[in-house]
Enzyme design. Structure first.
Site, PDB file in Angstrom:
ATOM      1  N   ASP A  72       0.786  -1.223   0.000  1.00 29.75           N
ATOM      2  CA  ASP A  72       0.000   0.000   0.000  1.00 29.75           C
ATOM      3  C   ASP A  72       0.823   1.281   0.000  1.00 29.75           C
ATOM      4  O   ASP A  72       0.544   2.211  -0.738  1.00 29.75           O
ATOM      5  CB  ASP A  72      -0.920  -0.025   1.235  1.00 29.75           C
ATOM      6  CG  ASP A  72      -1.801   1.188   1.290  1.00 29.75           C
ATOM      7  OD1 ASP A  72      -2.568   1.388   0.337  1.00 29.75           O
ATOM      8  OD2 ASP A  72      -1.702   1.946   2.272  1.00 29.75           O
ATOM      9  N   ASP A  75       4.405   0.676   4.151  1.00 24.41           N
ATOM     10  CA  ASP A  75       4.242  -0.617   4.830  1.00 24.41           C
ATOM     11  C   ASP A  75       3.926  -1.707   3.798  1.00 24.41           C
ATOM     12  O   ASP A  75       3.967  -1.454   2.602  1.00 24.41           O
ATOM     13  CB  ASP A  75       3.134  -0.513   5.882  1.00 24.41           C
ATOM     14  CG  ASP A  75       1.798  -0.142   5.245  1.00 24.41           C
ATOM     15  OD1 ASP A  75       1.774   0.174   4.040  1.00 24.41           O
ATOM     16  OD2 ASP A  75       0.780  -0.171   5.949  1.00 24.41           O
ATOM     17  N   TYR A 224      -8.268   2.449   6.397  1.00 22.69           N
ATOM     18  CA  TYR A 224      -9.004   3.024   5.266  1.00 22.69           C
ATOM     19  C   TYR A 224     -10.505   2.889   5.497  1.00 22.69           C
ATOM     20  O   TYR A 224     -11.184   2.189   4.745  1.00 22.69           O
ATOM     21  CB  TYR A 224      -8.585   2.362   3.946  1.00 22.69           C
ATOM     22  CG  TYR A 224      -7.193   2.743   3.501  1.00 22.69           C
ATOM     23  CD1 TYR A 224      -6.974   3.924   2.792  1.00 22.69           C
ATOM     24  CD2 TYR A 224      -6.096   1.934   3.786  1.00 22.69           C
ATOM     25  CE1 TYR A 224      -5.699   4.292   2.383  1.00 22.69           C
ATOM     26  CE2 TYR A 224      -4.813   2.301   3.381  1.00 22.69           C
ATOM     27  CZ  TYR A 224      -4.625   3.484   2.677  1.00 22.69           C
ATOM     28  OH  TYR A 224      -3.361   3.842   2.271  1.00 22.69           O
ATOM     29  N   GLU A 427       5.538   9.917   4.204  1.00 26.43           N
ATOM     30  CA  GLU A 427       5.272   8.573   3.695  1.00 26.43           C
ATOM     31  C   GLU A 427       4.945   8.662   2.202  1.00 26.43           C
ATOM     32  O   GLU A 427       4.706   9.755   1.671  1.00 26.43           O
ATOM     33  CB  GLU A 427       4.124   7.906   4.470  1.00 26.43           C
ATOM     34  CG  GLU A 427       4.001   6.409   4.149  1.00 26.43           C
ATOM     35  CD  GLU A 427       3.184   5.598   5.161  1.00 26.43           C
ATOM     36  OE1 GLU A 427       2.684   6.183   6.140  1.00 26.43           O
ATOM     37  OE2 GLU A 427       3.064   4.364   4.951  1.00 26.43           O
TER      38      GLU A 427
END
Ligand SMILES: *[C@@H]1O[C@H](CO)[C@@H](O)[C@H](O)[C@H]1NC(C)=O
Ligand SMILES: *[C@@H]1O[C@H](CO)[C@@H](O)[C@H](O)[C@H]1NC(C)=O
Length: 448
Positions: A72, A75, A224, A427
């Protein structure tokens, strides 16, 4: 004297306008990012060589093969909802802007990037009303700092089905497959037909068994959570209508569209801006363009901006939100809505991200860019060296460049620190990249 000043000013002004970015290279590198996110057995033509096979034991509850797909973000969980959204937008971008991909020499790479997702999503669809929506556990995954090639944690798989539905997940996956079936029509008719068959089944599943996927897959709710599902039913129906021209899909659009009149834009969670663009094309009804104009006029004129001019929505992953908005407004411009203004303003936003702010937020682009992205696999040294939390905590740059990745981005005052410890700003993720890439493709096609 006056004359000279004018000349100098003119010269400075033209210098300012001559700062331009090589959008084709950005497009090429974005595809390298998707390679870096690949899970499963890597093919011989893999260009990102610091990655290797990983998660070869990902499987369903009955042993079904669930290898492949994309990690994703920084991670290694495979979250089906944002992954399907990524596949839909990758497909949409190349369908409507194929010229950009041809110009940048990456048409085939784009097809591969889509297929890497859709091959996996096909595996996840194990029964008419059964779709795996996640492999891996968020919490458990986040407890280690390793290479994906060395993962040893448990990676359970979670599904939606008739008794635990997920119209958002099934609707988005139907959209992804319908959009991809259009992309592959000329490339491989067999694959295209297979995708369309699954898209139809998944759409019926979404429509006949209504619910939020994140109520059915508890762990996804922590990462999510879906705000609602009617938008994905309409989005899926609109894509199926585009792929088949069968009235039954437009009937579903007409039934449900009035319930999604609220307006937040476009994201992995929210498809309404995309719905209005598709429906503008499919129905030629100007009401959809009017809505888009209202949204974009607000975004460009009234939405908060950072001191250096970035249109700003969210502290976490600010550039993702801005890019999601820019896709909608660049696409609105393609349809003749305030085209010159929206394009000029959108280019300014993209150029902020590529270096006008004094920093490029895209790894490997420009002179100053993130070298400490919160991205586990690139932060780790090569096998057989051990990775671990010391690599997260160290001040040293990542061992590998995750080229083409756009990071979360600056805060509301343009502040940004290039450290792995700041996941909200540093990220990377598939849905961040696809939104940015879709904008870049339009700029390439326009010849900017
Ligand atoms: C349906 O999905 C739920 C949630 O993932 C799961 O707990 C349940 O066992 C599934 N039912 C069947 C019949 O597979
Ligand atoms: C076309 O797609 C089918 C179905 O996925 C696959 O079996 C076949 O190998 C593909 N053909 C080519 C030429 O890639």
């Amino acid at each position: 004297m006056e004359f000279k000043t004018t000349v100098v000013l003119f010269f400075l002004a033209s210098l300012e306008y001559s700062v331009c970015y090589d959008y084709k290279t950005v497009l090429q590198k974005s595809l390298l990012f998707f390679e870096a996110q690949r899970s499963g057995k890597l093919p011989a033509d893999q260009k990102v060589k610091w990655r290797a096979d990983s998660a070869l034991h990902d499987k369903g509850r009955k042993g079904e093969d669930l290898t492949g797909g994309y990690y994703d973000a920084g991670d290694f969980v495979k979250f089906g909802f944002p992954m399907a959204f990524t596949a839909t937008v990758l497909s949409w971008s190349v369908l409507d802007h194929e010229k950009a991909y041809v110009k940048a020499g990456v048409l085939e790479d784009q097809h591969k990037a889509i297929k890497w997702a859709t091959d996996y999503l096909l595996k996840c669809h194990v029964g008419d009303n059964q779709l795996y929506g996640q492999v891996g556990l968020g919490q458990l995954d986040h407890e280690s700092w390793t290479r994906p090639e060395d993962m040893t944690m448990e990676r359970p798989a979670f599904m939606i089905n008739a008794s635990a539905p997920g119209s958002d997940l099934a609707g988005e996956t139907a959209a992804a497959m319908a959009a991809a079936s259009l992309v592959f029509k000329k490339v491989n008719a067999t694959y295209s037909a297979l995708l369309l068959k699954h898209a139809r089944q998944l759409f019926d599943f979404a429509n006949n068994h209504r619910g939020k996927y994140s109520d059915s897959i508890a762990d996804a709710n922590n990462f999510y959570p879906s705000s609602n599902y009617p938008d994905e039913i309409v989005w899926g129906a609109a894509w199926l209508y585009r792929a088949t021209r069968e009235q039954k899909y437009m009937n579903v659009v007409n039934e449900i569209y009035p319930t999604i009149q609220y307006w937040d834009g476009f994201s992995w969670d929210d498809k309404k801006g995309g719905v209005d663009l598709l429906l503008a094309d499919l129905t030629k009804d100007s009401k959809y363009l009017d809505k888009l104009k209202t949204f974009c006029d607000y975004a460009f004129n009234k939405q908060a901006k950072t001191p250096k001019g970035l249109i700003f929505y969210s502290e976490s992953a600010s550039l993702r939100s801005t890019n999601n908005m820019l896709i909608i407004c660049l696409e609105a411009a393609e349809r003749g809505v305030n085209a010159a203004t929206y394009r000029k303003e959108s280019k300014k936003q993209i150029d902020y991200m590529l270096g006008d702010s004094g920093f490029s937020y895209v790894v490997g682009i420009g002179n100053k860019y993130p070298t400490h992205a919160h991205h586990r696999s690139s932060s780790c040294p090569d096998h057989p060296a051990q990775c671990g939390w010391s690599f997260f905590n160290s001040d040293a740059p990542n061992h590998h460049m995750v080229e083409g990745a756009i990071v979360g981005g600056p805060g509301s005052k343009d502040a940004y620190v290039d450290t792995r410890k700041d996941a909200p700003h540093n990220e990377v993720a598939c849905d961040f990249n696809v939104a940015f890439q879709a904008c870049i493709a339009i700029l390439v096609e326009l010849g900017y």
